[in-house]
Design a protein around this motif. Sequence first.
Motif, PDB file in Angstrom:
ATOM      1  N   CYS A 384      53.203  41.712  31.379  1.00 37.46           N
ATOM      2  CA  CYS A 384      52.076  42.625  31.247  1.00 37.46           C
ATOM      3  C   CYS A 384      51.874  42.955  29.780  1.00 37.46           C
ATOM      4  N   PRO A 385      50.747  43.590  29.426  1.00 31.84           N
ATOM      5  CA  PRO A 385      50.505  43.939  28.026  1.00 31.84           C
ATOM      6  C   PRO A 385      51.614  44.812  27.451  1.00 31.84           C
ATOM      7  N   VAL A 386      51.720  44.796  26.114  1.00 30.84           N
ATOM      8  CA  VAL A 386      52.774  45.532  25.434  1.00 30.84           C
ATOM      9  C   VAL A 386      52.729  47.016  25.778  1.00 30.84           C
ATOM     10  N   SER A 387      51.552  47.598  25.798  1.00 27.11           N
ATOM     11  CA  SER A 387      51.443  49.039  26.015  1.00 27.11           C
ATOM     12  C   SER A 387      50.305  49.359  26.970  1.00 27.11           C
ATOM     13  N   ILE A 388      50.327  50.597  27.474  1.00 26.16           N
ATOM     14  CA  ILE A 388      49.275  51.063  28.380  1.00 26.16           C
ATOM     15  C   ILE A 388      47.937  51.101  27.655  1.00 26.16           C
ATOM     16  N   MET A 389      47.947  51.599  26.421  1.00 27.36           N
ATOM     17  CA  MET A 389      46.709  51.704  25.668  1.00 27.36           C
ATOM     18  C   MET A 389      46.104  50.329  25.417  1.00 27.36           C
ATOM     19  N   GLU A 390      46.947  49.334  25.213  1.00 27.10           N
ATOM     20  CA  GLU A 390      46.440  47.969  25.026  1.00 27.10           C
ATOM     21  C   GLU A 390      45.725  47.479  26.277  1.00 27.10           C
ATOM     22  N   TRP A 391      46.260  47.838  27.460  1.00 26.42           N
ATOM     23  CA  TRP A 391      45.596  47.420  28.690  1.00 26.42           C
ATOM     24  C   TRP A 391      44.210  48.050  28.781  1.00 26.42           C
ATOM     25  N   PHE A 392      44.102  49.336  28.465  1.00 31.69           N
ATOM     26  CA  PHE A 392      42.792  49.977  28.505  1.00 31.69           C
ATOM     27  C   PHE A 392      41.837  49.336  27.504  1.00 31.69           C
ATOM     28  N   MET A 393      42.306  49.015  26.315  1.00 32.36           N
ATOM     29  CA  MET A 393      41.452  48.409  25.292  1.00 32.36           C
ATOM     30  C   MET A 393      40.951  47.032  25.698  1.00 32.36           C
ATOM     31  N   ASN A 394      41.826  46.233  26.294  1.00 32.03           N
ATOM     32  CA  ASN A 394      41.529  44.820  26.505  1.00 32.03           C
ATOM     33  C   ASN A 394      41.096  44.452  27.916  1.00 32.03           C
ATOM     34  N   PHE A 395      41.459  45.267  28.916  1.00 30.41           N
ATOM     35  CA  PHE A 395      41.253  44.832  30.294  1.00 30.41           C
ATOM     36  C   PHE A 395      40.504  45.825  31.181  1.00 30.41           C
ATOM     37  N   TYR A 396      40.484  47.085  30.819  1.00 31.99           N
ATOM     38  CA  TYR A 396      39.880  48.077  31.719  1.00 31.99           C
ATOM     39  C   TYR A 396      38.411  47.770  32.005  1.00 31.99           C
ATOM     40  N   ALA A 397      37.688  47.353  30.979  1.00 31.04           N
ATOM     41  CA  ALA A 397      36.255  47.091  31.165  1.00 31.04           C
ATOM     42  C   ALA A 397      36.000  45.984  32.184  1.00 31.04           C
ATOM     43  N   ALA A 398      36.953  45.046  32.314  1.00 30.24           N
ATOM     44  CA  ALA A 398      36.764  43.941  33.253  1.00 30.24           C
ATOM     45  C   ALA A 398      36.659  44.442  34.692  1.00 30.24           C
ATOM     46  N   CYS A 399      37.286  45.579  34.990  1.00 27.85           N
ATOM     47  CA  CYS A 399      37.277  46.098  36.358  1.00 27.85           C
ATOM     48  C   CYS A 399      35.894  46.578  36.779  1.00 27.85           C
ATOM     49  N   ARG A 400      35.026  46.873  35.814  1.00 25.15           N
ATOM     50  CA  ARG A 400      33.706  47.413  36.147  1.00 25.15           C
ATOM     51  C   ARG A 400      32.862  46.426  36.941  1.00 25.15           C
ATOM     52  N   THR A 401      33.102  45.133  36.760  1.00 24.79           N
ATOM     53  CA  THR A 401      32.295  44.111  37.433  1.00 24.79           C
ATOM     54  C   THR A 401      32.922  43.659  38.752  1.00 24.79           C
ATOM     55  N   TRP A 402      34.071  44.176  39.086  1.00 24.31           N
ATOM     56  CA  TRP A 402      34.748  43.752  40.304  1.00 24.31           C
ATOM     57  C   TRP A 402      34.125  44.407  41.529  1.00 24.31           C
ATOM     58  N   LYS A 403      34.072  43.647  42.613  1.00 21.48           N
ATOM     59  CA  LYS A 403      33.548  44.194  43.855  1.00 21.48           C
ATOM     60  C   LYS A 403      34.474  45.276  44.389  1.00 21.48           C
ATOM     61  N   LYS A 404      35.789  45.033  44.286  1.00 20.64           N
ATOM     62  CA  LYS A 404      36.777  46.033  44.696  1.00 20.64           C
ATOM     63  C   LYS A 404      37.311  46.721  43.447  1.00 20.64           C
ATOM     64  N   ARG A 405      36.805  47.915  43.200  1.00 21.44           N
ATOM     65  CA  ARG A 405      37.240  48.689  42.041  1.00 21.44           C
ATOM     66  C   ARG A 405      38.607  49.311  42.302  1.00 21.44           C
ATOM     67  N   PRO A 406      39.390  49.533  41.251  1.00 22.52           N
ATOM     68  CA  PRO A 406      40.667  50.231  41.441  1.00 22.52           C
ATOM     69  C   PRO A 406      40.449  51.680  41.837  1.00 22.52           C
ATOM     70  N   VAL A 407      41.446  52.272  42.437  1.00 19.89           N
ATOM     71  CA  VAL A 407      41.428  53.707  42.735  1.00 19.89           C
ATOM     72  C   VAL A 407      41.917  54.435  41.489  1.00 19.89           C
ATOM     73  N   GLU A 408      41.124  55.415  41.027  1.00 26.88           N
ATOM     74  CA  GLU A 408      41.456  56.121  39.786  1.00 26.88           C
ATOM     75  C   GLU A 408      41.390  57.626  39.998  1.00 26.88           C
ATOM     76  N   CYS A 409      42.173  58.332  39.196  1.00 27.76           N
ATOM     77  CA  CYS A 409      42.109  59.788  39.221  1.00 27.76           C
ATOM     78  C   CYS A 409      42.863  60.358  38.034  1.00 27.76           C
ATOM     79  N   VAL A 410      42.642  61.632  37.770  1.00 26.73           N
ATOM     80  CA  VAL A 410      43.480  62.415  36.865  1.00 26.73           C
ATOM     81  C   VAL A 410      44.181  63.451  37.727  1.00 26.73           C
ATOM     82  N   CYS A 411      45.505  63.386  37.757  1.00 31.68           N
ATOM     83  CA  CYS A 411      46.305  64.311  38.550  1.00 31.68           C
ATOM     84  C   CYS A 411      46.799  65.425  37.634  1.00 31.68           C
ATOM     85  N   ARG A 412      46.500  66.651  37.985  1.00 37.17           N
ATOM     86  CA  ARG A 412      46.833  67.805  37.145  1.00 37.17           C
ATOM     87  C   ARG A 412      47.960  68.625  37.754  1.00 37.17           C
TER      88      ARG A 412
END
Length: 523
Positions: A384-412
């Motif tokens: 997997c990518p070196v860091s979490i931030m790298e994944w967001f920079m390089n791969f997160y946008a790709a999920c926008r075009t997917w038919k099945k989007r990931p489940v996301e949330c901010v847990c407080r």
Amino acid sequence: MPSTFHGLTRRKPPAAVRKKKNKKRKRSVIAFPKMAPELRPEVEEVEDEEDEEDMEEGAEVLGFKLKPSASSRFHAIQPLGNLLLLGGPSSSANARDVGLGALRILPDDLLLDVLTFLPARDLAVLSSTSRSLYVFGTHDPLWRTLVLERFHGDFLFCGSWRSTYLASASRTLPLPPSETLVIRNFYSDYLFQSWLCASIEMKPEWLKIDNIERRRGISVEEFIDTFEDPNKPVLLQGCLDTWPAMKRWNRERLMRVCSDVKFAVGPVEMTMERYFKYSDAAKEERPLYLFDPKFADKVLELGSEYDVPIYFREDLFSMLGKERPDYRWIIIGPAGSGSSFHVDPNSTSAWNAVIKGSKKWVMFPPEIVPPGVHPSADGAEVACPVSIMEWFMNFYAACRTWKKRPVECVCRAGEVVFIPNGWWHLVINLEDSIAITQNYVSRSNLLNVLDFLQKPNARELVSGTKDRVNLFDKFKTAIDTSYPGMIDEVTAKVQEKMAEKKRPSFWESVTDAKAGGFKFSLI
């Protein structure tokens, strides 16, 4: 050339045996766009890290907002696009190549891999031979490894791992005065991205989507029918209202109650006080995470200040007693720390309760591998990518075009996330956070766990226990002894549900699949 490390080069520290570990992380370097001249950092010289200043609040690079605490040191290292922007003869004048000699043919990541074999003294000598090797030889992750291998958790973090090594070694070595070194015309996408990932804040669009289902006050039966049995994530509210930990677990009390007790932090163990001093000053791409499975045994008071929410109290692994795999952890980390994509161990389900702070979650169902993540065929390794931030920079946008989007949330704070078995998930702390997480086995995922434990390569897959080979037999025997017939009952229930899904509806039964019309019969 003046070097901050000339003290190290004159006296050899105790020899240490260092082994090269199999790497599971690989940086996906993006081709950074060219910066317009007005956006390019004007770098004439860079002072040694001990004298560097933080960035101004609100500063941006390539459209990313920098943290106020971001180090300005690597503004001297620019993306390769800047070199092309210069044009003419100067477009090939990369100080990186000039100062590396024969080593210039190595990609930056491979060169850094080679340098991981060097002990501190040799790395210090090498960093004093040229400006390029100074840049590579002072790459802080190299010194992080050296600190952790030599001093384990017995160090006081001094703002950088390089400074920490010098301060820790100064018990026998005098600290030389800080020097200034001029760095010009150094271009590297790899090193620039490493600095950028450590320095930027989460983009608002990365936090915008919150599509998880939220529930408050539902019954256990509704939780099982709606979420646990269908293997579906949910965020539960109001479960922690009676926890003493919600009021008591602040850093001052944790340091007092835990005193000199050491907790697991990455590959070492540290006291709470030393870890908090580190987390306050850390400015790195992958901050160390306090993640300890024995916290309740080490400090009994901590184990008594929380209760398992009612939805997760059926835990069949508990029948193994002390032989059960690791299952509960206290998790403490600064903003930017977290866990990159993984599936929870031993095919268990899990719950994660936030006591202080907040966490961003991204989850993919078992049948969908997240972009940028590459599991091996047998599931034993995950690249997997070196860091979490790298994944967001390089791969997160790709999920926008997917038919099945990931489940996301901010847990407080005060909320709980349910993570079903087999789901890929990534978690990043948005602020200093404290949490409790537990893995468990209920009737809903019992068959999945049993199937996992008896796989041919269970020795490589099973984790959290010394006896990986016999865990299946022990677990099955414990269930048959305590709950005779449970496995057969659960199996029959699953088969009935599968048959129900395959059973044709009324309209399907009267439709001719080949002709696309209705079937008629004369009586």
